[in-house]
Design a protein around this motif. Sequence first.
Motif, mmCIF file in Angstrom:
data_model
loop_
_atom_site.group_PDB
_atom_site.id
_atom_site.type_symbol
_atom_site.label_atom_id
_atom_site.label_comp_id
_atom_site.label_asym_id
_atom_site.label_seq_id
_atom_site.Cartn_x
_atom_site.Cartn_y
_atom_site.Cartn_z
ATOM 1 N N GLU A 1 8.725 -13.730 -4.360
ATOM 2 C CA GLU A 1 7.967 -14.393 -5.424
ATOM 3 C C GLU A 1 6.510 -13.921 -5.469
ATOM 4 N N LYS A 2 6.193 -12.853 -4.692
ATOM 5 C CA LYS A 2 4.858 -12.236 -4.659
ATOM 6 C C LYS A 2 3.797 -13.150 -4.066
ATOM 7 N N GLN A 3 4.188 -13.986 -3.125
ATOM 8 C CA GLN A 3 3.223 -14.755 -2.354
ATOM 9 C C GLN A 3 2.884 -13.964 -1.090
ATOM 10 N N LEU A 4 1.612 -13.927 -0.728
ATOM 11 C CA LEU A 4 1.163 -13.134 0.409
ATOM 12 C C LEU A 4 1.518 -13.828 1.721
ATOM 13 N N VAL A 5 2.162 -13.079 2.622
ATOM 14 C CA VAL A 5 2.585 -13.606 3.914
ATOM 15 C C VAL A 5 1.722 -13.075 5.047
ATOM 16 N N ALA A 6 1.313 -11.804 4.955
ATOM 17 C CA ALA A 6 0.558 -11.197 6.043
ATOM 18 C C ALA A 6 -0.246 -10.005 5.535
ATOM 19 N N LEU A 7 -1.258 -9.640 6.324
ATOM 20 C CA LEU A 7 -2.065 -8.445 6.071
ATOM 21 C C LEU A 7 -1.951 -7.512 7.264
ATOM 22 N N GLY A 8 -2.065 -6.214 7.020
ATOM 23 C CA GLY A 8 -1.999 -5.248 8.103
ATOM 24 C C GLY A 8 -2.708 -3.961 7.760
ATOM 25 N N GLU A 9 -2.847 -3.105 8.787
ATOM 26 C CA GLU A 9 -3.517 -1.818 8.618
ATOM 27 C C GLU A 9 -2.735 -0.748 9.369
ATOM 28 N N VAL A 10 -2.561 0.419 8.736
ATOM 29 C CA VAL A 10 -1.858 1.539 9.362
ATOM 30 C C VAL A 10 -2.739 2.115 10.466
ATOM 31 N N THR A 11 -2.201 2.166 11.705
ATOM 32 C CA THR A 11 -2.981 2.651 12.847
ATOM 33 C C THR A 11 -2.448 3.956 13.421
ATOM 34 N N ASP A 12 -1.201 4.335 13.088
ATOM 35 C CA ASP A 12 -0.635 5.553 13.670
ATOM 36 C C ASP A 12 0.502 6.044 12.795
ATOM 37 N N ILE A 13 0.874 7.312 12.980
ATOM 38 C CA ILE A 13 1.970 7.938 12.238
ATOM 39 C C ILE A 13 2.947 8.522 13.237
ATOM 40 N N ASP A 14 4.242 8.251 13.028
ATOM 41 C CA ASP A 14 5.295 8.791 13.887
ATOM 42 C C ASP A 14 6.401 9.345 12.989
ATOM 43 N N GLY A 15 6.262 10.614 12.605
ATOM 44 C CA GLY A 15 7.218 11.218 11.683
ATOM 45 C C GLY A 15 7.167 10.529 10.339
ATOM 46 N N ALA A 16 8.320 9.976 9.914
ATOM 47 C CA ALA A 16 8.381 9.265 8.637
ATOM 48 C C ALA A 16 7.991 7.803 8.784
ATOM 49 N N LYS A 17 7.648 7.386 9.989
ATOM 50 C CA LYS A 17 7.284 5.990 10.236
ATOM 51 C C LYS A 17 5.773 5.840 10.312
ATOM 52 N N ARG A 18 5.300 4.707 9.764
ATOM 53 C CA ARG A 18 3.904 4.344 9.886
ATOM 54 C C ARG A 18 3.808 3.085 10.741
ATOM 55 N N ILE A 19 2.938 3.129 11.744
ATOM 56 C CA ILE A 19 2.749 1.988 12.631
ATOM 57 C C ILE A 19 1.666 1.099 12.039
ATOM 58 N N VAL A 20 2.000 -0.163 11.807
ATOM 59 C CA VAL A 20 1.086 -1.098 11.158
ATOM 60 C C VAL A 20 0.745 -2.224 12.124
ATOM 61 N N LYS A 21 -0.552 -2.452 12.295
ATOM 62 C CA LYS A 21 -1.009 -3.595 13.076
ATOM 63 C C LYS A 21 -1.225 -4.773 12.132
ATOM 64 N N ILE A 22 -0.572 -5.902 12.429
ATOM 65 C CA ILE A 22 -0.735 -7.104 11.612
ATOM 66 C C ILE A 22 -2.053 -7.770 12.003
ATOM 67 N N THR A 23 -2.946 -7.893 11.047
ATOM 68 C CA THR A 23 -4.269 -8.460 11.319
ATOM 69 C C THR A 23 -4.357 -9.946 10.990
ATOM 70 N N LYS A 24 -3.521 -10.427 10.076
ATOM 71 C CA LYS A 24 -3.500 -11.849 9.734
ATOM 72 C C LYS A 24 -2.123 -12.204 9.202
ATOM 73 N N LYS A 25 -1.609 -13.347 9.650
ATOM 74 C CA LYS A 25 -0.256 -13.757 9.250
ATOM 75 C C LYS A 25 -0.256 -15.249 8.968
ATOM 76 N N TRP A 26 0.325 -15.621 7.828
ATOM 77 C CA TRP A 26 0.392 -17.040 7.449
ATOM 78 C C TRP A 26 1.760 -17.654 7.719
ATOM 79 N N SER A 27 2.777 -16.823 7.884
ATOM 80 C CA SER A 27 4.128 -17.350 8.093
ATOM 81 C C SER A 27 4.986 -16.267 8.737
ATOM 82 N N THR A 28 6.212 -16.632 9.106
ATOM 83 C CA THR A 28 7.153 -15.698 9.719
ATOM 84 C C THR A 28 7.534 -14.589 8.741
ATOM 85 N N LEU A 29 7.601 -13.361 9.245
ATOM 86 C CA LEU A 29 7.993 -12.221 8.421
ATOM 87 C C LEU A 29 9.513 -12.114 8.405
#
Length: 269
Positions: free
Chosen positions: A49-77
């Motif tokens: 429903e486009k409600q914001l659950v969490a914020l994060g920032e990309v901290t590393d790259i591993d091939g096709a994967k991006r590692i994201v650190k969650i900086t703020k979370k309001w509910s379970t992902l």
Amino acid sequence: MKRLLALTFVLWSTASHAFPFKCDKEQMQCEVQTRRLTVGDKIGIFTPEKQLVALGEVTDIDGAKRIVKITKKWSTLLRNHDVDIINDNAFQNPTQYYTIVTPLASMSWAVQTSMVNLGIGDGFIGTELSGLFFKHFWRDFSYYGRLHYLTGKGTASDNLGGASSQSVTVSSMGLSGGISEMLLPFATLAVRLDGELGFGMGKVALDGGFDEDKVLNSRFKDGFGIYARGGAAVVWRRDGLQPELGLAVLRLHNSNNAAFFIGLNGTIR
């Protein structure tokens, strides 16, 4: 044709990019499957429903994967959430750009009042007042306990030996506990399913000196009896107090009963 192509380009270029992701047990670091992100990019995690659950920032790259650190979370992902790229302004001031999800409380309370069609005689209508305590334990599930008081009045005509119908008053007080699941927990109108088992201490008042057990065909009696309940409620998910209404089926002693209830619930923490 040119206008159609231009419109298509605009819609494509402004569409949000939803990427598959998975997180660690603590949900503080996630892996996003995409090559479109680079180190330093800011992301938001949203409900369908486009409600914001969490914020994060990309901290590393591993091939096709991006590692994201969650900086703020309001509910379970959850698996059905989407990861989208957001700009720095939205990342710094999320409440100005998005609707923040209303999380499931770790502990909450509810009060309910029910109108109960008691299946123990003719025209038996009862009223039940309940207080509930919920403890969230996993995903959309909670343990809960209920303290109830029920009273009802009607007439009974069975096994009276030809006598006219007699007025009967019944009451029950007891405790029960069970498991609750919240469906569509982040929608404006969610559905909560409840199932519980416990006991009720019954009391019967019958005029005329008749045998209460025979008159009520053993469906309700003085003393302890089973209290089982299953129900579904529509809950208005909002900040603060949340109204609810629903339907339930009760097994009280040896009687089957239907109920309609309204209630209000709130967060403890």
